[in-house]
Design a protein around this motif. Structure first.
Motif, mmCIF file in Angstrom:
data_model
loop_
_atom_site.group_PDB
_atom_site.id
_atom_site.type_symbol
_atom_site.label_atom_id
_atom_site.label_comp_id
_atom_site.label_asym_id
_atom_site.label_seq_id
_atom_site.Cartn_x
_atom_site.Cartn_y
_atom_site.Cartn_z
ATOM 1 N N ASP A 166 0.886 -1.395 -0.243
ATOM 2 C CA ASP A 166 0.216 0.467 -0.195
ATOM 3 C C ASP A 166 0.694 0.526 0.096
ATOM 4 O O ASP A 166 0.424 2.685 0.212
ATOM 5 C CB ASP A 166 -1.204 0.162 1.391
ATOM 6 N N GLY A 167 1.975 1.094 0.096
ATOM 7 C CA GLY A 167 2.936 2.359 -0.381
ATOM 8 C C GLY A 167 4.508 2.379 -1.039
ATOM 9 O O GLY A 167 4.959 1.142 -1.019
ATOM 10 N N MET A 168 4.373 3.004 -1.711
ATOM 11 C CA MET A 168 5.769 3.441 -2.682
ATOM 12 C C MET A 168 6.498 4.315 -2.773
ATOM 13 O O MET A 168 6.510 5.651 -1.601
ATOM 14 C CB MET A 168 5.208 3.552 -4.100
ATOM 15 N N PHE A 169 7.956 3.697 -2.927
ATOM 16 C CA PHE A 169 8.850 5.139 -3.338
ATOM 17 C C PHE A 169 9.034 5.514 -3.980
ATOM 18 O O PHE A 169 9.912 4.174 -4.963
ATOM 19 C CB PHE A 169 10.346 4.628 -1.683
ATOM 20 N N VAL A 170 9.762 6.735 -4.265
ATOM 21 C CA VAL A 170 10.145 7.023 -6.105
ATOM 22 C C VAL A 170 11.223 7.176 -5.611
ATOM 23 O O VAL A 170 11.733 8.286 -5.137
ATOM 24 C CB VAL A 170 8.821 8.102 -6.455
ATOM 25 N N SER A 171 11.563 6.279 -5.917
ATOM 26 C CA SER A 171 13.319 5.946 -5.660
ATOM 27 C C SER A 171 14.382 6.881 -6.262
ATOM 28 O O SER A 171 13.831 6.964 -7.756
ATOM 29 C CB SER A 171 14.354 4.886 -5.906
ATOM 30 N N GLY A 172 15.239 8.158 -6.377
ATOM 31 C CA GLY A 172 16.583 8.052 -7.143
ATOM 32 C C GLY A 172 17.119 7.616 -8.250
ATOM 33 O O GLY A 172 16.983 7.771 -8.981
ATOM 34 N N PHE A 173 17.057 6.582 -7.578
ATOM 35 C CA PHE A 173 18.334 5.936 -8.143
ATOM 36 C C PHE A 173 17.945 5.389 -9.712
ATOM 37 O O PHE A 173 17.614 5.436 -10.517
ATOM 38 C CB PHE A 173 18.565 3.962 -7.711
ATOM 39 N N GLY A 174 16.175 4.923 -9.447
ATOM 40 C CA GLY A 174 15.720 3.910 -10.074
ATOM 41 C C GLY A 174 14.998 5.485 -11.132
ATOM 42 O O GLY A 174 14.989 4.647 -12.488
ATOM 43 N N PHE A 175 15.212 6.587 -10.634
ATOM 44 C CA PHE A 175 14.126 7.615 -11.113
ATOM 45 C C PHE A 175 15.001 7.834 -12.720
ATOM 46 O O PHE A 175 14.964 8.066 -14.195
ATOM 47 C CB PHE A 175 13.524 8.831 -11.171
ATOM 48 N N ALA A 176 16.470 8.017 -11.848
ATOM 49 C CA ALA A 176 17.466 8.553 -12.923
ATOM 50 C C ALA A 176 18.123 7.351 -14.070
ATOM 51 O O ALA A 176 18.228 7.786 -15.350
ATOM 52 C CB ALA A 176 18.601 8.871 -11.465
ATOM 53 N N ALA A 177 17.658 6.284 -13.618
ATOM 54 C CA ALA A 177 18.541 5.029 -14.367
ATOM 55 C C ALA A 177 16.900 4.738 -14.981
ATOM 56 O O ALA A 177 17.422 4.159 -17.170
ATOM 57 C CB ALA A 177 17.988 4.037 -13.600
ATOM 58 N N SER A 178 15.765 5.218 -15.219
ATOM 59 C CA SER A 178 14.923 4.365 -15.795
ATOM 60 C C SER A 178 14.119 5.865 -17.031
ATOM 61 O O SER A 178 13.922 5.814 -18.165
ATOM 62 C CB SER A 178 13.155 4.229 -15.802
ATOM 63 N N TYR A 179 14.521 7.221 -15.851
ATOM 64 C CA TYR A 179 14.296 8.257 -16.826
ATOM 65 C C TYR A 179 14.727 9.053 -17.969
ATOM 66 O O TYR A 179 14.719 9.234 -18.916
ATOM 67 C CB TYR A 179 13.783 9.294 -16.344
ATOM 68 N N TYR A 180 16.270 8.582 -17.507
ATOM 69 C CA TYR A 180 17.371 9.054 -17.946
ATOM 70 C C TYR A 180 18.628 8.469 -18.697
ATOM 71 O O TYR A 180 18.982 8.423 -19.312
ATOM 72 C CB TYR A 180 18.732 10.491 -17.281
ATOM 73 N N GLY A 181 18.120 7.033 -18.115
ATOM 74 C CA GLY A 181 19.462 5.627 -18.489
ATOM 75 C C GLY A 181 21.236 6.174 -17.904
ATOM 76 O O GLY A 181 22.090 6.223 -18.275
ATOM 77 N N LEU A 182 20.738 7.076 -16.291
ATOM 78 C CA LEU A 182 22.475 7.638 -16.161
ATOM 79 C C LEU A 182 22.103 7.197 -14.473
ATOM 80 O O LEU A 182 21.068 6.838 -13.812
ATOM 81 C CB LEU A 182 22.047 9.488 -15.937
ATOM 82 N N PRO A 183 23.296 6.823 -13.809
ATOM 83 C CA PRO A 183 23.384 6.563 -12.705
ATOM 84 C C PRO A 183 22.685 7.772 -11.915
ATOM 85 O O PRO A 183 22.882 9.400 -12.368
ATOM 86 C CB PRO A 183 25.196 6.905 -12.273
ATOM 87 N N ASP A 184 22.296 7.291 -10.401
ATOM 88 C CA ASP A 184 22.078 8.387 -9.308
ATOM 89 C C ASP A 184 23.028 9.553 -8.618
ATOM 90 O O ASP A 184 22.887 9.563 -7.455
ATOM 91 C CB ASP A 184 21.293 7.603 -8.456
ATOM 92 N N ILE A 185 23.944 10.214 -9.137
ATOM 93 C CA ILE A 185 24.829 11.288 -9.323
ATOM 94 C C ILE A 185 23.977 12.755 -9.533
ATOM 95 O O ILE A 185 24.578 13.607 -9.614
ATOM 96 C CB ILE A 185 26.156 10.979 -10.165
ATOM 97 N N GLY A 186 22.921 13.193 -9.421
ATOM 98 C CA GLY A 186 22.445 14.384 -9.587
ATOM 99 C C GLY A 186 22.001 14.732 -10.609
ATOM 100 O O GLY A 186 21.950 16.195 -11.159
ATOM 101 N N PHE A 187 21.195 14.247 -11.748
ATOM 102 C CA PHE A 187 21.350 14.435 -12.917
ATOM 103 C C PHE A 187 19.091 14.706 -13.135
ATOM 104 O O PHE A 187 18.790 15.375 -13.722
ATOM 105 C CB PHE A 187 21.364 13.388 -13.359
ATOM 106 N N ILE A 188 18.977 14.386 -11.989
ATOM 107 C CA ILE A 188 17.495 14.714 -12.393
ATOM 108 C C ILE A 188 16.697 15.817 -11.938
ATOM 109 O O ILE A 188 17.674 16.681 -10.868
ATOM 110 C CB ILE A 188 16.620 14.073 -10.694
ATOM 111 N N ALA A 189 16.227 16.647 -13.365
ATOM 112 C CA ALA A 189 15.771 17.667 -12.743
ATOM 113 C C ALA A 189 14.306 17.854 -12.373
ATOM 114 O O ALA A 189 13.618 16.840 -12.739
ATOM 115 C CB ALA A 189 15.262 18.459 -14.542
#
Length: 287
Positions: free
Chosen positions: A36-59
């Motif tokens: 019943d709960g989700m976590f929007v992970s920076g690691f997963g979002f950077a990987a899936s949306y940008y194809g990049l590691p989680d090192i600060g690319f997320i806008a």
């Protein structure tokens, strides 16, 4: 009742609240069937949306757009969102928090890393001066209405870990997270210094922290557990295996089990549930 209040009450209940990391709408659709709960992970979002590691690319506009889609499909689930360092600037952090609360996020995690940032379980992390981070945190706390705010430290020095955890617990943040905790003994030490403040533990496959069950975490006094990447890593493994099999079969698709297999019908049924008016409240899910 607001989404923030619902998550706050869930955290205050018995046991450890699990929040499952999702990286896109399809992974969220599957996670929603189990928890019943989700976590929007920076690691997963950077990987899936940008194809990049989680090192600060997320806008931040990309993150807001994703959370808005999640809330539209999953009106009843808890949504905790990783906003990294608030996208550097305190004013930006406050703007993002306002936006996330407006579109229905349940809570956010704000860290004390300085740029270049790293995944919480990676080497080479650096943290802001404590007072600088606390100033940013206080501005975020003053901005939110009822959103849950998790104060996170990525300190690695033993004295600094305990000092920062204690200082974070003294703020109006709802929950404290020390990321990259390396042992059960350290969980106990952190639990002691944060007092009555709810404590969050981050588990990631192959990370620095021990693998613990929800029962074990509950016994240690941990109130929330986030699982950053189970969907992402499972998809990685399954896709690699499926494509290797397809290549070995000279491009012939495998037979789909009509009762348990995943084909076009099963996938369509899953996605049809995401029409909000058809999505029931997740009572008993994840118990």
């Amino acid at each position: 009742m607001t989404h923030g209040k619902k998550l706050r009450e869930r955290i205050a209940g018995p046991g450890t609240t699990p929040l499952i990391g999702v990286y896109d709408m399809y992974s969220a659709s599957i996670a929603a069937e189990h928890y019943d709960g989700m976590f929007v992970s920076g690691f997963g979002f950077a990987a899936s949306y940008y194809g990049l590691p989680d090192i600060g690319f997320i806008a931040w506009p990309d993150m807001l757009a994703f959370v808005q889609r999640l809330r539209g499909a999953f009106p009843h689930h808890h949504l905790l969102v990783d906003i990294d360092d608030g996208y550097v600037d305190a004013e930006v952090a406050c703007h993002v928090v306002e936006g996330l609360e407006r579109i229905g996020a349940s809570g956010v995690i704000l860290e004390d890393q300085k740029r270049p940032r790293r995944c919480g379980h990676a080497d080479g992390k650096q943290v802001l001066p404590l007072e600088e981070y606390l100033e940013k945190l206080e501005k975020v706390l003053a901005t939110r209405q009822d959103l849950v705010v998790v104060a996170r430290t990525d300190a690695t020095d033993e004295h600094d870990i305990l000092h920062r955890a204690e200082r974070l617990a003294a703020t109006d943040a709802d929950v404290v997270l020390v990321d990259g905790v390396r042992s059960v003994a350290w969980i106990r030490r952190i639990r002691e210094v944060v007092g009555d403040k709810p404590l969050l533990f981050n588990q990631i496959a192959g990370g620095k922290s021990p693998r613990l069950s929800l029962g074990e975490l509950s016994d240690l006094g941990v109130d929330v557990a986030i699982y950053s990447t189970p969907c992402l890593f499972a998809a990685h493994e399954a896709m690699h295996s499926a494509l290797a099999g397809l290549k070995a079969a000279d491009g012939r698709l495998p037979e789909v089990d009509p009762t348990r297999g995943v084909g076009v019908r099963a996938a369509t049924r899953l996605l049809e549930r995401n029409i909000a008016r058809h999505r029931p409240a997740p009572e008993g899910v994840g118990v």
